[in-house]
Design an enzyme around this catalytic site. Structure first.
Site, PDB file in Angstrom:
ATOM      1  N   LYS A  52       0.840  -1.201   0.000  1.00  0.00           N
ATOM      2  CA  LYS A  52       0.000   0.000   0.000  1.00  0.00           C
ATOM      3  C   LYS A  52       0.876   1.253   0.000  1.00  0.00           C
ATOM      4  CE  LYS A  52      -3.991  -2.183   2.211  1.00  0.00           C
ATOM      5  NZ  LYS A  52      -4.813  -2.403   3.425  1.00  0.00           N
ATOM      6  N   GLN A  96      -4.495  -0.728   9.492  1.00  0.00           N
ATOM      7  CA  GLN A  96      -4.490  -2.102   8.978  1.00  0.00           C
ATOM      8  C   GLN A  96      -5.082  -3.058  10.020  1.00  0.00           C
ATOM      9  OE1 GLN A  96      -3.717  -2.909   5.844  1.00  0.00           O
ATOM     10  NE2 GLN A  96      -4.149  -5.068   6.168  1.00  0.00           N
ATOM     11  N   ASP A 119     -10.669   3.576   4.320  1.00  0.00           N
ATOM     12  CA  ASP A 119     -11.177   2.214   4.125  1.00  0.00           C
ATOM     13  C   ASP A 119     -12.699   2.164   3.963  1.00  0.00           C
ATOM     14  OD1 ASP A 119      -9.457  -0.058   3.956  1.00  0.00           O
ATOM     15  OD2 ASP A 119      -8.695   0.409   5.950  1.00  0.00           O
TER      16      ASP A 119
HETATM   17  N1  GUN Z   1      -7.328  -6.281   6.578  1.00  0.00           N
HETATM   18  C1  GUN Z   1      -7.767  -7.079   5.588  1.00  0.00           C
HETATM   19  N2  GUN Z   1      -8.321  -6.330   4.598  1.00  0.00           N
HETATM   20  C2  GUN Z   1      -8.223  -5.056   4.978  1.00  0.00           C
HETATM   21  C3  GUN Z   1      -8.604  -3.821   4.368  1.00  0.00           C
HETATM   22  O1  GUN Z   1      -9.182  -3.742   3.277  1.00  0.00           O
HETATM   23  N3  GUN Z   1      -8.296  -2.702   5.082  1.00  0.00           N
HETATM   24  C4  GUN Z   1      -7.700  -2.754   6.300  1.00  0.00           C
HETATM   25  N4  GUN Z   1      -7.473  -1.611   6.925  1.00  0.00           N
HETATM   26  N5  GUN Z   1      -7.344  -3.872   6.884  1.00  0.00           N
HETATM   27  C5  GUN Z   1      -7.604  -5.017   6.219  1.00  0.00           C
END
Ligand code: GUN
Length: 293
Positions: A52, A96, A119
């Protein structure tokens, strides 16, 4: 069978964002900023966070990296989020998941300022997604299901009235995926671990979105001839190859079995994964633009 190339579609989305961010920079003398928050060192999270961060920088987003010790208290994390909420040059905040068990995940998501919610997990954005009109370009939508929708749209098929079965009812994928597909006028079924006759329900689907986290669960006998299969699963399993034990990534769909029955299918890796990241960058750019409107 058409292989839906998530890598390529994500790259094209990132190229569009790169151009857009250049234009925004010329207009506002400023670029979007993304705070990436990771707590602890869960191996999968480190892989995602690295990807990311790298992708964000490549499209011209400023990244503020906050890697915290796994023993941090909930209060310390909430204090950081409150600080990021007021930090002028931070437009998007990504925490995350999963978080360590001593931290209440929902409380953390509730604390992120909705306008910076990269998100789309804050209850206000979840609610907006549910009630918003079809073409609202300002919405912050959960990245994985939005990425799946973009892939579906790339197929240029008529989605209206299609039977879509989503396997998995998570807040991150299953539920927002259902909202997006209802907006496209699909007839949506959300199936899950307690669903009776799951195989039969899948067999009736024109579109299957698999998001259960069970390696290769969906087999050939589950898929209707010509169905479209989107595999959100990212499962690390061990296999024996050339006398050695190897770690590989597989989806929730048994790709080798299903590939000849489906009319289109996403691979793992190289399918949904890169789309999730590209959509995070899209949300950050939307949050930046929303600031000026
Ligand atoms: N953990 C698994 N998928 C995601 C996601 O799309 N965003 C975040 N922040 N954590 C995750």
């Amino acid at each position: 069978m058409k292989l839906i190339d998530g890598k390529k579609i994500a790259q094209s989305l990132r190229e569009t964002l790169t151009k857009e961010i250049k234009t925004l920079k010329a207009k506002h003398n400023n670029v979007p900023g993304l705070a990436v928050v990771q707590v602890g060192d869960v191996a999968a999270s480190s892989v995602y966070v690295k990807a990311k961060t790298k992708n964000a920088k490549e499209v011209g987003i400023n990244v503020f990296d906050h890697h915290l010790d796994e023993n941090i208290t909930e209060k310390e994390l909430l204090d950081l989020i409150n600080k990021l909420n007021t930090q002028e040059d931070v437009d998007g905040i990504l925490v995350q998941l999963p978080l360590p068990k001593n931290i209440n995940e929902q409380k953390v998501l509730d604390t992120i300022k909705p306008s910076k919610d990269a998100d789309g997990f804050h209850p206000l954005n979840v609610g907006k997604l549910s009630i918003a009109s079809h073409n609202d370009e300002n919405l912050l939508i959960p990245c994985t299901p939005y990425g799946v929708l973009i892939m579906l749209k790339e197929l240029k098929i008529d989605l209206i009235g299609k039977n879509a079965v989503i396997v998995g009812r998570s807040n991150i994928v299953g539920k927002p995926m259902a909202q997006l597909l209802v907006k496209e006028s699909c007839t949506v079924t959300i199936a899950h671990s307690k669903t009776k006759e799951l195989q039969k329900i899948c067999k009736n689907a024109d579109i299957i979105v698999a998001a259960v986290g069970k390696p290769k669960m969906i087999k050939d006998g589950w898929v209707k001839e010509g169905a479209i299969v989107l595999d959100v699963g990212i499962n690390r399993i061990q296999v024996q190859k050339d006398g050695k034990i190897k770690n590989i990534l597989v989806g929730d769909v048994d790709f080798q079995e299903v590939k000849n029955t489906a009319s289109a299918i996403t691979p793992v890796p190289g399918g949904v994964g890169p789309m999730t990241i590209a959509c995070l960058l899209r949300n950050t750019t939307i949050a930046f633009k929303n600031k000026y409107t």
